[in-house]
Design a protein around this motif. Structure first.
Motif, mmCIF file in Angstrom:
data_model
loop_
_atom_site.group_PDB
_atom_site.id
_atom_site.type_symbol
_atom_site.label_atom_id
_atom_site.label_comp_id
_atom_site.label_asym_id
_atom_site.label_seq_id
_atom_site.Cartn_x
_atom_site.Cartn_y
_atom_site.Cartn_z
ATOM 1 N N LEU A 133 75.905 -54.002 -23.286
ATOM 2 C CA LEU A 133 75.543 -53.749 -21.887
ATOM 3 C C LEU A 133 74.534 -52.617 -21.757
ATOM 4 C CD1 LEU A 133 78.974 -54.128 -20.069
ATOM 5 C CD2 LEU A 133 77.085 -55.773 -20.202
ATOM 6 N N ALA A 134 74.703 -51.585 -22.550
ATOM 7 C CA ALA A 134 73.788 -50.449 -22.487
ATOM 8 C C ALA A 134 72.372 -50.835 -22.893
ATOM 9 C CB ALA A 134 74.296 -49.314 -23.375
ATOM 10 N N LYS A 135 72.228 -51.871 -23.691
ATOM 11 C CA LYS A 135 70.912 -52.312 -24.167
ATOM 12 C C LYS A 135 70.310 -53.435 -23.318
ATOM 13 C CE LYS A 135 71.845 -51.147 -28.973
ATOM 14 N NZ LYS A 135 71.967 -51.661 -30.345
ATOM 15 N N ALA A 136 71.074 -53.999 -22.398
ATOM 16 C CA ALA A 136 70.641 -55.191 -21.660
ATOM 17 C C ALA A 136 69.343 -54.975 -20.887
ATOM 18 C CB ALA A 136 71.748 -55.662 -20.722
ATOM 19 N N HIS A 137 69.257 -53.904 -20.115
ATOM 20 C CA HIS A 137 68.051 -53.669 -19.315
ATOM 21 C C HIS A 137 66.833 -53.469 -20.211
ATOM 22 C CE1 HIS A 137 65.329 -51.618 -16.454
ATOM 23 N NE2 HIS A 137 65.853 -52.510 -15.635
ATOM 24 N N VAL A 173 75.929 -56.099 -16.551
ATOM 25 C CA VAL A 173 76.845 -57.215 -16.807
ATOM 26 C C VAL A 173 76.228 -58.518 -16.285
ATOM 27 C CG1 VAL A 173 79.113 -58.200 -16.199
ATOM 28 C CG2 VAL A 173 78.919 -55.788 -16.791
ATOM 29 N N ASP A 174 75.592 -58.435 -15.124
ATOM 30 C CA ASP A 174 74.947 -59.620 -14.540
ATOM 31 C C ASP A 174 73.756 -60.094 -15.374
ATOM 32 O OD1 ASP A 174 76.662 -59.757 -12.224
ATOM 33 O OD2 ASP A 174 75.543 -58.032 -11.434
ATOM 34 N N ILE A 175 73.008 -59.149 -15.953
ATOM 35 C CA ILE A 175 71.885 -59.523 -16.823
ATOM 36 C C ILE A 175 72.406 -60.321 -18.018
ATOM 37 C CG2 ILE A 175 70.086 -58.679 -18.386
ATOM 38 C CD1 ILE A 175 69.811 -56.225 -16.529
#
Length: 170
Positions: A61-65, A26-28
């Motif tokens: 969110l699952a793809k953010a990293h 979420v922070d990313i």
């Protein structure tokens, strides 16, 4: 609670923060939504995906990293997330994060979850102090009252950091 990342940080700093679990996906996404990209990566597909992500969307969110890692691989190919440079970024983020704990803005688990990733990635750096022992048996539901010893450990870490730094350095 004030976010650890304000939006002006470069993508490398965001990756290190994520790798040491100082921030969440979420922070990313929040960073990407606030960040003004530099020309070197502003049009990178992974950055564009991050910047367009909705922090309330589980798929985003699952793809953010992964998007962040792709951005780093393409636009910062010489960056090694286990290098001395990364270790110094991690140290600064860690110190910033534990200061927010003293301000009463974090729950104990949000401090303690950083310990293992930092130890594993940077070979047990001295700047973690005795936080490993202080975080032993800490879980997501631990309260500040149950973890009152963390305040003392964090104050010790910050005092040692102040003694080790020349005047005016950060």
């Amino acid at each position: 609670m004030k976010p650890l990342l304000e939006g002006h940080e470069d993508p490398v700093t965001v990756l290190v923060a994520s790798e040491i679990e100082a921030i969440s996906d979420v922070d990313i996404v929040g960073w990407a939504n606030r960040h003004t990209a530099l020309p070197g990566y502003a049009e990178d597909a992974a950055y564009v995906q991050l910047a367009r992500s909705n922090p309330r969307n589980a798929v985003n969110l699952a793809k953010a990293h992964g998007h962040l890692r792709s951005l780093i691989a393409r636009c910062f190919p010489d960056f090694d997330d286990k290098s001395d440079q990364a270790k110094e970024i991690a140290r600064k983020l860690f110190l910033r994060r534990i200061r927010t704990y003293l301000d009463g803005e974090l729950e104990p688990f949000l401090v303690c979850r950083m310990v293992s990733p930092i130890e594993e990635r940077y070979d047990f750096p001295h700047w973690l102090g005795d936080l490993y022992n202080g975080c032993d048996w800490m879980d997501e539901i631990a309260t500040r009252e149950e973890a009152s010893h963390l305040r003392w450990i964090i104050e010790q870490i910050l005092a040692e950091k102040a003694e080790a730094q020349p005047f005016g350095s950060g």
